[in-house]
Design a protein around this motif. Structure first.
Motif, PDB file in Angstrom:
ATOM      1  N   HIS A  36       0.812  -1.216   0.000  1.00  0.00           N
ATOM      2  CA  HIS A  36       0.000   0.000   0.000  1.00  0.00           C
ATOM      3  C   HIS A  36       0.844   1.263   0.000  1.00  0.00           C
ATOM      4  N   GLY A  37       2.147   1.151   0.343  1.00  0.00           N
ATOM      5  CA  GLY A  37       3.008   2.332   0.338  1.00  0.00           C
ATOM      6  C   GLY A  37       3.127   2.964  -1.029  1.00  0.00           C
ATOM      7  N   VAL A  58       6.290   0.154   8.730  1.00  0.00           N
ATOM      8  CA  VAL A  58       5.475  -0.857   9.406  1.00  0.00           C
ATOM      9  C   VAL A  58       4.429  -1.384   8.431  1.00  0.00           C
ATOM     10  N   GLY A  59       4.310  -2.682   8.347  1.00  0.00           N
ATOM     11  CA  GLY A  59       3.358  -3.283   7.426  1.00  0.00           C
ATOM     12  C   GLY A  59       1.956  -3.340   7.988  1.00  0.00           C
ATOM     13  N   ALA A  61      16.469  -0.477  -2.995  1.00  0.00           N
ATOM     14  CA  ALA A  61      16.213   0.954  -3.168  1.00  0.00           C
ATOM     15  C   ALA A  61      14.721   1.245  -3.182  1.00  0.00           C
ATOM     16  N   LEU A  62      13.936   0.383  -3.790  1.00  0.00           N
ATOM     17  CA  LEU A  62      12.488   0.589  -3.809  1.00  0.00           C
ATOM     18  C   LEU A  62      11.897   0.429  -2.408  1.00  0.00           C
ATOM     19  N   VAL A  63      12.412  -0.530  -1.655  1.00  0.00           N
ATOM     20  CA  VAL A  63      11.948  -0.690  -0.275  1.00  0.00           C
ATOM     21  C   VAL A  63      12.294   0.544   0.545  1.00  0.00           C
ATOM     22  N   ALA A  64      13.522   1.019   0.414  1.00  0.00           N
ATOM     23  CA  ALA A  64      13.968   2.177   1.205  1.00  0.00           C
ATOM     24  C   ALA A  64      13.171   3.423   0.894  1.00  0.00           C
TER      25      ALA A  64
END
Length: 345
Positions: free
Chosen positions: A231-232, A281-282, A272-275
């Motif tokens: 959802h981010g 928090v999921g 990099a996409l995660v950062a």
């Protein structure tokens, strides 16, 4: 089925890799998935609707050669020149020789087109590896390589793996940027020394087979992470899984000595996409979808993705069912369902 895919490729090769405000042309990739996953009958009608949004391929301006290609790298205005160059290369050489030369040249720019360059190349290679070596399939590989070259972009702060963490642990340890706001360039501009340290924390591959195993684990971890964190950024976070999976699927077409550096590049792109886009928090698991309770949930998930019709949903489902076939983990299929829910299905 090859005829359906080749016809789709032919229709799409007059279009550019991007349209509108740098939006990506997913047509060839989604068509390949639909055909390979048993939904070839949907491709002509799906493409009729999709192709109307696309822009024409920019005209060539100047010939690219072995002597001047470096000056054309990362120059999207020359994407038409790059298409011409790679079409020539694929006419003059056996197709396996072209990625063997160009993969290591392009790998440092793996973020090209928000990772779509490497993803499109991988889908084209999958077609060729499956036995379709038609002119349309070869031209599709040329278009994918051209996009990667014309948008070549590296991961800021890139460093090779040098630590002790496995793929799952390293992905969970990624530090987020201070402010997850703004466009990709703004967010990537915040990647600093903490991120470089996160990249270095991954254990390096001992040999090519270890690189493949580590990359396989990364694809699994990233697919599962979408379930709780997608959802981010429902669209961009799709690629934290589909980009490393694209690299993994390309391995059979590449020399084995390229597998370990490919792991490092794919890891950097996913991290990099995660950062920059994944929330710290999921979402709680109880609030999220579950895999269908049917005899063959993979078929059901792929069918729902095909019915949804969104290109990101189709491509993520393709990755998820590959992971499910290896792991039997129903949560990866639930992640595919979540993509559909987040993107309007």
């Amino acid at each position: 089925m090859n005829d359906i895919l080749d016809e789709a490729y032919d229709r799409l090769h007059g279009t550019g890799p991007e349209w509108g405000d740098e939006l990506s042309n997913h047509g060839p990739m989604a068509a390949e998935v639909l055909v390979r996953r048993g939904h070839a009958d949907l491709v002509p009608r799906w493409l009729d609707a999709y192709i109307t949004r696309l822009d024409a391929l920019p005209a060539p301006t100047e010939r690219i050669t072995e002597a001047n290609w470096r000056s054309a790298l990362s120059d999207f205005g020359r994407v038409g020149d790059w298409v011409g160059y790679f079409k020539d290369q694929l006419r003059e050489h056996p197709w396996r020789e072209v990625p063997a030369v160009w993969w290591p040249r392009l790998l440092p720019g793996i973020v090209a087109g928000a990772t779509h360059g490497v993803i499109r190349v991988s889908h084209a290679l999958r077609t060729l590896l499956a036995g379709d070596e038609s002119p349309a399939a070869l031209t599709e590989l040329a278009h994918g390589l051209a996009w990667w070259a014309a948008r070549s972009t590296g991961v800021p702060g890139f460093t090779a793996p040098a630590g002790s963490l496995g793929s799952h642990e390293a992905l969970e340890a990624i530090q987020r940027i201070p402010s997850q706001q703004g466009q990709v360039a703004v967010r990537f501009g915040q990647l600093g020394t903490e991120f470089t340290g996160s990249l270095a924390a991954l254990r390096p591959a001992a040999d090519p087979e270890d690189a493949r195993a580590r990359l396989t684990d990364l694809v699994t971890a990233a697919t599962l992470k979408y379930l709780t964190h997608g959802h981010g950024s429902p669209v961009l976070l799709v690629h934290m899984a589909t980009a490393p999976n694209a690299v993994l699927n390309a391995f059979p077409a590449l020399p084995r000595e390229l597998w370990a550096p490919s792991l490092g590049a794919a890891w950097a792109a996913s991290a990099a996409l995660v950062a920059t886009y994944a929330p710290p928090v999921g979402a709680p698991r109880e609030s999220l979808p579950v895999a269908p309770d049917v005899a063959d949930p993979s078929v059901e998930v792929l069918g729902r993705a095909a019915a949804n019709g969104d290109e990101h949903v189709i491509k993520f489902a393709d990755t998820a069912v590959e992971v499910y076939a290896r792991t039997g983990d129903h949560d990866v299929l639930a992640a595919a369902l979540r993509v559909g829910l987040l993107l309007g299905g």
